[in-house]
Design a protein around this motif. Sequence first.
Motif, PDB file in Angstrom:
ATOM      1  N   ARG A 127     -57.480 -44.744  64.605  1.00 21.86           N
ATOM      2  CA  ARG A 127     -57.560 -43.401  63.683  1.00 21.86           C
ATOM      3  C   ARG A 127     -59.151 -43.189  63.614  1.00 21.86           C
ATOM      4  O   ARG A 127     -59.450 -41.993  63.315  1.00 21.86           O
ATOM      5  CB  ARG A 127     -57.111 -43.763  62.248  1.00 21.86           C
ATOM      6  N   ALA A 177     -58.442 -40.444  68.568  1.00 24.05           N
ATOM      7  CA  ALA A 177     -57.469 -40.861  67.406  1.00 24.05           C
ATOM      8  C   ALA A 177     -56.312 -40.223  67.336  1.00 24.05           C
ATOM      9  O   ALA A 177     -55.724 -39.169  67.684  1.00 24.05           O
ATOM     10  CB  ALA A 177     -58.424 -40.284  66.187  1.00 24.05           C
ATOM     11  N   TRP A 237     -56.618 -39.486  56.649  1.00 27.25           N
ATOM     12  CA  TRP A 237     -56.894 -40.854  57.042  1.00 27.25           C
ATOM     13  C   TRP A 237     -57.627 -40.992  58.281  1.00 27.25           C
ATOM     14  O   TRP A 237     -58.649 -41.506  58.398  1.00 27.25           O
ATOM     15  CB  TRP A 237     -55.623 -41.643  57.416  1.00 27.25           C
ATOM     16  N   ILE A 238     -57.398 -40.083  59.200  1.00 30.15           N
ATOM     17  CA  ILE A 238     -58.052 -40.038  60.510  1.00 30.15           C
ATOM     18  C   ILE A 238     -59.547 -39.563  60.284  1.00 30.15           C
ATOM     19  O   ILE A 238     -60.530 -39.911  60.695  1.00 30.15           O
ATOM     20  CB  ILE A 238     -57.470 -38.755  61.545  1.00 30.15           C
ATOM     21  N   GLU A 250     -61.572 -42.292  58.463  1.00 26.41           N
ATOM     22  CA  GLU A 250     -61.788 -43.414  59.393  1.00 26.41           C
ATOM     23  C   GLU A 250     -62.975 -42.945  60.342  1.00 26.41           C
ATOM     24  O   GLU A 250     -63.772 -43.634  60.737  1.00 26.41           O
ATOM     25  CB  GLU A 250     -60.681 -44.090  59.797  1.00 26.41           C
ATOM     26  N   ASP A 268     -51.966 -37.808  56.175  1.00 25.39           N
ATOM     27  CA  ASP A 268     -52.244 -38.525  57.567  1.00 25.39           C
ATOM     28  C   ASP A 268     -53.482 -38.130  58.200  1.00 25.39           C
ATOM     29  O   ASP A 268     -54.318 -38.941  59.002  1.00 25.39           O
ATOM     30  CB  ASP A 268     -50.861 -38.631  58.289  1.00 25.39           C
ATOM     31  N   ASP A 296     -55.350 -49.325  59.620  1.00 18.67           N
ATOM     32  CA  ASP A 296     -54.790 -48.508  60.831  1.00 18.67           C
ATOM     33  C   ASP A 296     -53.367 -48.592  60.756  1.00 18.67           C
ATOM     34  O   ASP A 296     -52.833 -49.394  60.006  1.00 18.67           O
ATOM     35  CB  ASP A 296     -55.491 -49.077  62.346  1.00 18.67           C
ATOM     36  N   ASP A 297     -52.677 -48.239  61.811  1.00 14.67           N
ATOM     37  CA  ASP A 297     -51.176 -48.397  61.938  1.00 14.67           C
ATOM     38  C   ASP A 297     -50.719 -49.725  62.114  1.00 14.67           C
ATOM     39  O   ASP A 297     -49.707 -49.959  61.652  1.00 14.67           O
ATOM     40  CB  ASP A 297     -50.689 -47.146  62.940  1.00 14.67           C
ATOM     41  N   ILE A 300     -52.457 -41.214  64.813  1.00 15.94           N
ATOM     42  CA  ILE A 300     -51.612 -41.631  63.711  1.00 15.94           C
ATOM     43  C   ILE A 300     -50.258 -41.076  63.599  1.00 15.94           C
ATOM     44  O   ILE A 300     -50.017 -40.093  64.179  1.00 15.94           O
ATOM     45  CB  ILE A 300     -52.409 -41.461  62.420  1.00 15.94           C
TER      46      ILE A 300
END
Length: 335
Positions: free
Chosen positions: A148, A212, A226-227, A230, A223, A29-30, A214
């Motif tokens: 995310r 969600a 990634w969402i 996840e 990016d 995650d961030d 990011i």
Amino acid sequence: MEEKDIIQLFKTVAQNLPFYPFIKKGIEDDAAVLKFGDVYLLWTTDLFIENTHFRWEWMSPFALAYKALAVNISDIAAMGGKPLCFTISIGFPKEFSKNKLQEFLQSLKKTAQEYKLALIGGDTVESEKTVINISLLGTAPKGQIIFRSKAKVGDIICVSNYLGNAAAGLALLERGYNVEDTIFSSLINAQLFPKPEVSLGQYLAQTGLVHAMIDVSDGIASDLTWICLESGVGAEIYQEKLPISPACKEAAKRFKINLLQWVLSGGEDYCLLFTVPASEVEGLKKDIQKKLKKDIFIIGEITKGNKVYLISNGQKEDISQKGFSHFKDKRVWKN
């Protein structure tokens, strides 16, 4: 190997190490999320390396200090948090002048004051080239941290600013342009002085509407992937809805560069990319415009599946993970 593969290897390591009850979120995650009593802490870190992330030919010490801190602040913003304090470790060559260091520290102090950050420690070392690592701690109220991993099928995908400006700015800097070239100054500033969306991130967290989120560091192609990874979903974004500034379009035209490469894969825009229920998105847009005097842009929707598609003229193109990756691309080429 790609960056995601290396991250997966570190996840394997983490699985064989202690996972304490206060760790609420670790890798992917961030920021990590830690809980101590009623306090939730967000912990992030970022690395800047000369000739990988920047070159002294076009990056001043002032801009470097600002950006190194700003990208960490953006990670906290992407989870709806408030940045609090940081450490900085820096390595630089013997010939790094006192004037350069003073300019760097002046900017670091100014940026920390702007975002009300405390400096609580760090380290220094001599190195062959300049290396900076900042680790930043933030906080967020219980129930207001945005991960995310909770995007839902049917959500609308939004971004908070133009896409591609920072990548265009980098291309200009590499061609010898500077911020005084007024037609492109907004692009160069987007590359050197990204603006973390702290107020927007906190507002979105407070609404409870965002599933969600990011920040756009590697381009929305990566990016958004990634969402999706996840959250166990897919996504479709529409080319005609991507927010692109007139200056970015003009730069791409002048240098005969594929505009979509900057927009989808360039990265470093550090705006927020988030998903919202379709029934709530128009009301949220109006509220943000009214309360923050800011526009957000609808660019697509969350779907079933596990791929990210670009829709253009009725055609679908798989753009999953086609953003920037440190282990297959270079933003900066060494002379």
